[in-house]
Design a protein around this motif. Sequence first.
Motif, short mmCIF file in Angstrom:
data_model
loop_
_atom_site.label_atom_id
_atom_site.label_comp_id
_atom_site.label_asym_id
_atom_site.label_seq_id
_atom_site.Cartn_x
_atom_site.Cartn_y
_atom_site.Cartn_z
N VAL A 1 0.84 -1.20 0.00
CA VAL A 1 0.00 0.00 0.00
C VAL A 1 0.88 1.25 0.00
N ASP A 2 0.29 2.36 -0.40
CA ASP A 2 1.06 3.60 -0.49
C ASP A 2 1.34 4.17 0.89
N SER A 3 2.22 5.17 0.94
CA SER A 3 2.64 5.76 2.21
C SER A 3 1.49 6.45 2.94
N ALA A 4 0.58 7.05 2.19
CA ALA A 4 -0.56 7.74 2.81
C ALA A 4 -1.42 6.75 3.59
N VAL B 1 0.88 -1.22 -6.34
CA VAL B 1 0.64 -0.58 -5.04
C VAL B 1 -0.82 -0.19 -4.94
N ALA B 2 -1.45 -0.54 -3.84
CA ALA B 2 -2.86 -0.22 -3.61
C ALA B 2 -2.98 0.90 -2.59
N SER B 3 -4.20 1.37 -2.40
CA SER B 3 -4.50 2.36 -1.37
C SER B 3 -5.83 1.99 -0.74
N VAL B 4 -6.07 2.52 0.45
CA VAL B 4 -7.32 2.27 1.16
C VAL B 4 -7.98 3.60 1.47
N ASP B 5 -9.21 3.77 1.01
CA ASP B 5 -9.96 4.98 1.31
C ASP B 5 -10.30 4.99 2.80
N THR B 6 -9.78 5.96 3.53
CA THR B 6 -10.00 5.99 4.99
C THR B 6 -11.44 6.25 5.36
N GLY B 7 -12.21 6.82 4.45
CA GLY B 7 -13.62 7.09 4.74
C GLY B 7 -14.52 5.90 4.51
N THR B 8 -14.29 5.19 3.40
CA THR B 8 -15.16 4.07 3.04
C THR B 8 -14.51 2.70 3.26
N SER B 9 -13.20 2.70 3.54
CA SER B 9 -12.41 1.46 3.68
C SER B 9 -12.33 0.67 2.38
N GLN B 10 -12.65 1.31 1.27
CA GLN B 10 -12.61 0.64 -0.03
C GLN B 10 -11.17 0.52 -0.52
N LEU B 11 -10.83 -0.65 -1.04
CA LEU B 11 -9.52 -0.88 -1.61
C LEU B 11 -9.48 -0.29 -3.02
N GLN B 12 -8.36 0.32 -3.36
CA GLN B 12 -8.27 0.99 -4.66
C GLN B 12 -6.93 0.67 -5.32
N LEU B 13 -6.99 0.56 -6.65
CA LEU B 13 -5.79 0.39 -7.47
C LEU B 13 -5.77 1.46 -8.55
N SER B 14 -4.64 2.09 -8.72
CA SER B 14 -4.50 3.05 -9.81
C SER B 14 -4.46 2.30 -11.13
N GLN B 15 -4.65 3.00 -12.22
CA GLN B 15 -4.60 2.35 -13.53
C GLN B 15 -3.21 1.77 -13.78
N GLN B 16 -2.19 2.45 -13.30
CA GLN B 16 -0.82 1.96 -13.44
C GLN B 16 -0.64 0.63 -12.71
N ALA B 17 -1.23 0.53 -11.53
CA ALA B 17 -1.14 -0.71 -10.75
C ALA B 17 -1.90 -1.84 -11.43
N VAL B 18 -3.08 -1.52 -11.97
CA VAL B 18 -3.87 -2.53 -12.68
C VAL B 18 -3.12 -3.03 -13.90
N ASP B 19 -2.49 -2.13 -14.62
CA ASP B 19 -1.72 -2.50 -15.81
C ASP B 19 -0.58 -3.46 -15.44
N ALA B 20 0.12 -3.15 -14.34
CA ALA B 20 1.24 -3.99 -13.90
C ALA B 20 0.75 -5.36 -13.50
N TRP B 21 -0.37 -5.41 -12.80
CA TRP B 21 -0.94 -6.67 -12.35
C TRP B 21 -1.40 -7.51 -13.54
N LEU B 22 -2.09 -6.88 -14.47
CA LEU B 22 -2.59 -7.59 -15.64
C LEU B 22 -1.44 -8.13 -16.48
N SER B 23 -0.37 -7.37 -16.60
CA SER B 23 0.79 -7.83 -17.36
C SER B 23 1.38 -9.10 -16.75
N THR B 24 1.42 -9.15 -15.45
CA THR B 24 1.92 -10.35 -14.75
C THR B 24 1.01 -11.54 -15.01
#
Length: 277
Positions: free
Chosen positions: A201-204, A247-270
């Motif tokens: 997950v990201d630093s934030a 790298v993922a992130s977690v919305d502190t308000g909704t607790s929803q897991l999130q992936l940036s498009q860059q992260a999705v692209d890297a995952w899909l390539s794998t």
Amino acid sequence: MRRNSPLFHKNRFDMNEMVPKSRRGQKIVLAVLAVALVVLLAFLLWPQSDGPGNEKHTTANLVGNQSGMAASSAAAQKVTPKKGKEKTAGYFKDAAFVGDDLVAALSKHSFWDGSTLFLATGKANPSNILREQLFTQNGQSVTALQALKNSGPKKVYICLGLNGVSWLSGEDMRSSIRDFVQRVQKELPKAQVYLLAIPTVDSATQQALPNFQNSKIQSYDELLLSLCEELEIYYLQPQGEELSQFVASVDTGTSQLQLSQQAVDAWLSTIRSYTAG
């Protein structure tokens, strides 16, 4: 019996008889006792090792740590498919992906042609994936296992870890996913099963949510890797530059897991590159 009885005097030691009466003799005795005391203290305080500074013990620890790292690397090589040419969308027409918000983000990529089954919901986690009816299929509420049985995929990709990192122990997570995978193997004995690594997950997210720390996630990934080796299923984790983008992130308000498009692209390539055939 009285204390002045001969029985109490027969073998009694007189300390005055043991200590030399001359000053020189007394000094010799004291010196001997002092040397003995120093030797005893040195024996008690000296490190119990094979040399000064416990050098051999330290070396053994280093070798042990290196052996652990080597074992982990060897396990990854054993259960990770070899990298090949990226597969097209048609390759995944008989595949199913099971997971949480991260899988939902993956499903929205333009790569897919609509033939791949996605069982994805933010409510899914390692503890409830086996028993709760989290999905809808043909108008009916079903569990992930029921949906897989109805569809009969030849490849099953499972990504559940991040939604349990904050509250599940590593062993509980491993045990829950193990139970689910074994049921999938029982119902779909010919299917290739892949377990997807948990993204960091990201630093934030780490600063805002103490339970989401990358050191913790990495230790959980090690447990999932060992699970893949135990159950003889495939382990997928982005490598090299793609790993740094996964790298993922977690919305502190909704607790929803999130992936940036860059992260999705890297995952899909794998996923497209590391396949069992």
